[in-house]
Enzyme design. Sequence first.
Site, PDB file in Angstrom:
ATOM      1  N   VAL A 145       4.653   0.842   1.069  1.00 28.68           N
ATOM      2  CA  VAL A 145       4.853  -0.279   1.984  1.00 28.68           C
ATOM      3  C   VAL A 145       4.914  -1.568   1.164  1.00 28.68           C
ATOM      4  O   VAL A 145       4.061  -1.803   0.300  1.00 28.68           O
ATOM      5  CB  VAL A 145       3.716  -0.342   3.039  1.00 28.68           C
ATOM      6  CG1 VAL A 145       3.962  -1.479   4.023  1.00 28.68           C
ATOM      7  CG2 VAL A 145       3.596   0.986   3.784  1.00 28.68           C
ATOM      8  N   ASP A 177       1.017   3.556  13.009  1.00 27.30           N
ATOM      9  CA  ASP A 177       1.136   4.949  12.611  1.00 27.30           C
ATOM     10  C   ASP A 177       1.206   5.903  13.795  1.00 27.30           C
ATOM     11  O   ASP A 177       0.203   6.474  14.221  1.00 27.30           O
ATOM     12  CB  ASP A 177      -0.038   5.340  11.702  1.00 27.30           C
ATOM     13  CG  ASP A 177       0.322   6.547  10.857  1.00 27.30           C
ATOM     14  OD1 ASP A 177       1.302   7.221  11.207  1.00 27.30           O
ATOM     15  OD2 ASP A 177      -0.364   6.793   9.855  1.00 27.30           O
ATOM     16  N   GLU A 203       6.383  -4.855  11.883  1.00 29.62           N
ATOM     17  CA  GLU A 203       5.611  -6.090  11.990  1.00 29.62           C
ATOM     18  C   GLU A 203       4.591  -6.112  10.843  1.00 29.62           C
ATOM     19  O   GLU A 203       4.018  -5.073  10.514  1.00 29.62           O
ATOM     20  CB  GLU A 203       4.885  -6.068  13.340  1.00 29.62           C
ATOM     21  CG  GLU A 203       3.986  -7.231  13.614  1.00 29.62           C
ATOM     22  CD  GLU A 203       3.297  -7.122  14.986  1.00 29.62           C
ATOM     23  OE1 GLU A 203       2.579  -8.050  15.342  1.00 29.62           O
ATOM     24  OE2 GLU A 203       3.491  -6.101  15.674  1.00 29.62           O
ATOM     25  N   TYR A 204       4.415  -7.255  10.227  1.00 25.99           N
ATOM     26  CA  TYR A 204       3.490  -7.349   9.101  1.00 25.99           C
ATOM     27  C   TYR A 204       2.082  -7.683   9.605  1.00 25.99           C
ATOM     28  O   TYR A 204       1.892  -8.678  10.311  1.00 25.99           O
ATOM     29  CB  TYR A 204       3.956  -8.424   8.117  1.00 25.99           C
ATOM     30  CG  TYR A 204       2.992  -8.678   6.979  1.00 25.99           C
ATOM     31  CD1 TYR A 204       2.477  -7.613   6.238  1.00 25.99           C
ATOM     32  CD2 TYR A 204       2.597  -9.968   6.651  1.00 25.99           C
ATOM     33  CE1 TYR A 204       1.594  -7.838   5.205  1.00 25.99           C
ATOM     34  CE2 TYR A 204       1.717 -10.205   5.608  1.00 25.99           C
ATOM     35  CZ  TYR A 204       1.217  -9.128   4.890  1.00 25.99           C
ATOM     36  OH  TYR A 204       0.337  -9.344   3.865  1.00 25.99           O
ATOM     37  N   ALA A 205       1.125  -6.834   9.253  1.00 24.19           N
ATOM     38  CA  ALA A 205      -0.265  -7.047   9.664  1.00 24.19           C
ATOM     39  C   ALA A 205      -1.012  -7.616   8.455  1.00 24.19           C
ATOM     40  O   ALA A 205      -1.517  -6.879   7.607  1.00 24.19           O
ATOM     41  CB  ALA A 205      -0.877  -5.738  10.140  1.00 24.19           C
ATOM     42  N   GLY A 252       0.833  -1.206   0.000  1.00 22.29           N
ATOM     43  CA  GLY A 252       0.000   0.000   0.000  1.00 22.29           C
ATOM     44  C   GLY A 252       0.856   1.240   0.000  1.00 22.29           C
ATOM     45  O   GLY A 252       2.081   1.180   0.132  1.00 22.29           O
ATOM     46  N   GLU A 267      -8.433   3.827  10.272  1.00 23.86           N
ATOM     47  CA  GLU A 267      -7.356   3.745   9.271  1.00 23.86           C
ATOM     48  C   GLU A 267      -6.013   3.425   9.907  1.00 23.86           C
ATOM     49  O   GLU A 267      -5.105   2.949   9.230  1.00 23.86           O
ATOM     50  CB  GLU A 267      -7.205   5.071   8.501  1.00 23.86           C
ATOM     51  CG  GLU A 267      -8.375   5.449   7.635  1.00 23.86           C
ATOM     52  CD  GLU A 267      -9.372   6.317   8.376  1.00 23.86           C
ATOM     53  OE1 GLU A 267      -9.662   6.035   9.571  1.00 23.86           O
ATOM     54  OE2 GLU A 267      -9.879   7.273   7.771  1.00 23.86           O
ATOM     55  N   ASN A 268      -5.844   3.750  11.170  1.00 24.78           N
ATOM     56  CA  ASN A 268      -4.567   3.499  11.845  1.00 24.78           C
ATOM     57  C   ASN A 268      -4.566   2.199  12.628  1.00 24.78           C
ATOM     58  O   ASN A 268      -3.649   1.944  13.394  1.00 24.78           O
ATOM     59  CB  ASN A 268      -4.233   4.655  12.795  1.00 24.78           C
ATOM     60  CG  ASN A 268      -3.778   5.888  12.040  1.00 24.78           C
ATOM     61  OD1 ASN A 268      -3.410   5.781  10.875  1.00 24.78           O
ATOM     62  ND2 ASN A 268      -3.831   7.024  12.674  1.00 24.78           N
ATOM     63  N   ASP A 273      -4.296  10.018  17.399  1.00 24.05           N
ATOM     64  CA  ASP A 273      -4.838   9.818  16.058  1.00 24.05           C
ATOM     65  C   ASP A 273      -5.318   8.385  15.905  1.00 24.05           C
ATOM     66  O   ASP A 273      -5.108   7.758  14.878  1.00 24.05           O
ATOM     67  CB  ASP A 273      -3.795  10.171  14.993  1.00 24.05           C
ATOM     68  CG  ASP A 273      -4.446  10.476  13.642  1.00 24.05           C
ATOM     69  OD1 ASP A 273      -5.667  10.728  13.617  1.00 24.05           O
ATOM     70  OD2 ASP A 273      -3.749  10.432  12.625  1.00 24.05           O
ATOM     71  N   GLY A 285       1.194   5.281   1.511  1.00 22.11           N
ATOM     72  CA  GLY A 285       0.755   6.330   2.430  1.00 22.11           C
ATOM     73  C   GLY A 285       1.221   7.675   1.921  1.00 22.11           C
ATOM     74  O   GLY A 285       1.732   7.778   0.802  1.00 22.11           O
ATOM     75  N   LYS A 286       1.072   8.710   2.737  1.00 19.92           N
ATOM     76  CA  LYS A 286       1.421  10.056   2.307  1.00 19.92           C
ATOM     77  C   LYS A 286       2.921  10.180   2.021  1.00 19.92           C
ATOM     78  O   LYS A 286       3.337  10.918   1.148  1.00 19.92           O
ATOM     79  CB  LYS A 286       1.029  11.033   3.416  1.00 19.92           C
ATOM     80  CG  LYS A 286       1.053  12.476   2.978  1.00 19.92           C
ATOM     81  CD  LYS A 286       0.419  13.374   4.015  1.00 19.92           C
ATOM     82  CE  LYS A 286       0.541  14.825   3.598  1.00 19.92           C
ATOM     83  NZ  LYS A 286       0.283  15.741   4.706  1.00 19.92           N
ATOM     84  N   THR A 321      -8.360  13.484  13.003  1.00 14.20           N
ATOM     85  CA  THR A 321      -9.473  13.519  12.061  1.00 14.20           C
ATOM     86  C   THR A 321     -10.712  14.032  12.779  1.00 14.20           C
ATOM     87  O   THR A 321     -10.963  13.664  13.919  1.00 14.20           O
ATOM     88  CB  THR A 321      -9.716  12.099  11.512  1.00 14.20           C
ATOM     89  OG1 THR A 321      -8.461  11.567  11.121  1.00 14.20           O
ATOM     90  CG2 THR A 321     -10.649  12.116  10.333  1.00 14.20           C
ATOM     91  N   LYS A 356      -7.813   5.987  14.925  1.00  8.75           N
ATOM     92  CA  LYS A 356      -8.990   5.950  14.052  1.00  8.75           C
ATOM     93  C   LYS A 356      -8.878   4.661  13.249  1.00  8.75           C
ATOM     94  O   LYS A 356      -7.782   4.070  13.178  1.00  8.75           O
ATOM     95  CB  LYS A 356      -9.044   7.176  13.147  1.00  8.75           C
ATOM     96  CG  LYS A 356      -7.783   7.367  12.355  1.00  8.75           C
ATOM     97  CD  LYS A 356      -7.804   8.629  11.542  1.00  8.75           C
ATOM     98  CE  LYS A 356      -6.464   8.799  10.848  1.00  8.75           C
ATOM     99  NZ  LYS A 356      -6.325  10.016  10.119  1.00  8.75           N
TER     100      LYS A 356
HETATM  101  P1  AMP Z   1       0.825   4.078   5.596  1.00 12.11           P
HETATM  102  O1  AMP Z   1       1.942   4.700   4.866  1.00 12.11           O
HETATM  103  O2  AMP Z   1       1.176   3.695   7.002  1.00 12.11           O
HETATM  104  O3  AMP Z   1      -0.429   4.911   5.522  1.00 12.11           O
HETATM  105  O4  AMP Z   1       0.499   2.701   4.873  1.00 12.11           O
HETATM  106  C1  AMP Z   1       0.110   2.616   3.542  1.00 12.11           C
HETATM  107  C2  AMP Z   1      -0.663   1.347   3.321  1.00 12.11           C
HETATM  108  O5  AMP Z   1       0.102   0.193   3.687  1.00 12.11           O
HETATM  109  C3  AMP Z   1      -1.943   1.230   4.105  1.00 12.11           C
HETATM  110  O6  AMP Z   1      -2.937   0.731   3.240  1.00 12.11           O
HETATM  111  C4  AMP Z   1      -1.676   0.238   5.188  1.00 12.11           C
HETATM  112  O7  AMP Z   1      -2.815  -0.538   5.426  1.00 12.11           O
HETATM  113  C5  AMP Z   1      -0.567  -0.616   4.629  1.00 12.11           C
HETATM  114  N1  AMP Z   1       0.360  -0.971   5.701  1.00 12.11           N
HETATM  115  C6  AMP Z   1       1.147  -0.131   6.371  1.00 12.11           C
HETATM  116  N2  AMP Z   1       1.885  -0.769   7.292  1.00 12.11           N
HETATM  117  C7  AMP Z   1       1.543  -2.068   7.215  1.00 12.11           C
HETATM  118  C8  AMP Z   1       1.950  -3.254   7.926  1.00 12.11           C
HETATM  119  N3  AMP Z   1       2.840  -3.193   8.902  1.00 12.11           N
HETATM  120  N4  AMP Z   1       1.380  -4.426   7.593  1.00 12.11           N
HETATM  121  C9  AMP Z   1       0.469  -4.479   6.599  1.00 12.11           C
HETATM  122  N5  AMP Z   1       0.037  -3.399   5.902  1.00 12.11           N
HETATM  123  C10 AMP Z   1       0.565  -2.203   6.198  1.00 12.11           C
END
Ligand code: AMP
Length: 296
Positions: A42, A169, A106-108, A35, A155-156, A151, A37-38, A186, A153
């Site tokens: 990732v 985050d 850590e991988y989610a 994914g 999304e985090n 923060d 982010g700003k 938010t 929410k």
């Molecule tokens: P972020 O830059 O933290 O906003 O992440 C961008 C995208 O990557 C989002 O869609 C998150 O869901 C995904 N993501 C970020 N960190 C992880 C993680 N540790 N494990 C799985 N997905 C992640």
Amino acid sequence: YEIPTSLRSASVPLSPPMERRQWSLTDFDVGKFIGEGKFGKVYLGREKQSGYVVALKVIYKTKLEKYRFHGHLRREIEIQHGLDHPNVLRLFAWFHDADRVVLVLEYAARGELYKLLRSVGHFSERTAATYVASLAGALAYCHKKQVIHRDIKPENLLLDIEGRLKIADFGWAVRSNAKRHTLCGTIDYLAPEMVEKKAHDYAVDNWTLGILCYEFLYGSPPFEAAEQQDTLMRIVKVDLLFPKTRDISADAKDLICKLLVKDSSKRISLDDILKHAWIVKNAEPSGSCIEQKASA
Ligand code: AMP
């Protein structure tokens, strides 16, 4: 939802000697893009020696400069690196080269809780209570370490392979003893004291927990309105309604009412949330909960 079997072995933590090592991108096989982010992208990663699966957050330094975000990132790194709790996303290590900063996270595997919530509409009381208990435990841990997230929410919030909630985050988190004055976060999740730009403290996270508990059960936050100004007004008035569209237990509503209290000093404490009848009756002690599409 299919989890690749190769990821099932990912529950062994990185051993301490490895954590102390100097890392570089060559230590990892970089896998699929997860994914964006700003500040960066990732990717799935695998540490070559241990085979351990992680998430690699790659942040380009040019972007950091553009947004003058160095301070925030350093804070995110410092805060998250010092935290070790089953419901807080681990930051195992970080390193940088000329162009990039890389966070080894850590991988989610189940991704954003927000996406799951939107796809199922709302959670069962069992799932909602499990997540609220996980959050309360994680926040109690953070508060003890003098970290206010500010923060929290959907999304985090991420879910690991077993459906365990992970707070991610820490870009906006602050380390704090004193009360603070900045407006951030938010709008739907803002506590009244933040809307009114008054000093605020740890109790903002308890308010947010009330908002999330409501959103988990009803599918949308309680003070939602077409205009932002109206949301802010509803927050300040604590204009709380429980729609008849869902039959929610009196215990759940009782907990929400005890969290969404305007006077921050009168909000139910994190410890008392964990002792509340709704949590005791509904939350999964393991913290692991996988909501199916056809939720109650
Ligand atoms: P972020 O830059 O933290 O906003 O992440 C961008 C995208 O990557 C989002 O869609 C998150 O869901 C995904 N993501 C970020 N960190 C992880 C993680 N540790 N494990 C799985 N997905 C992640």
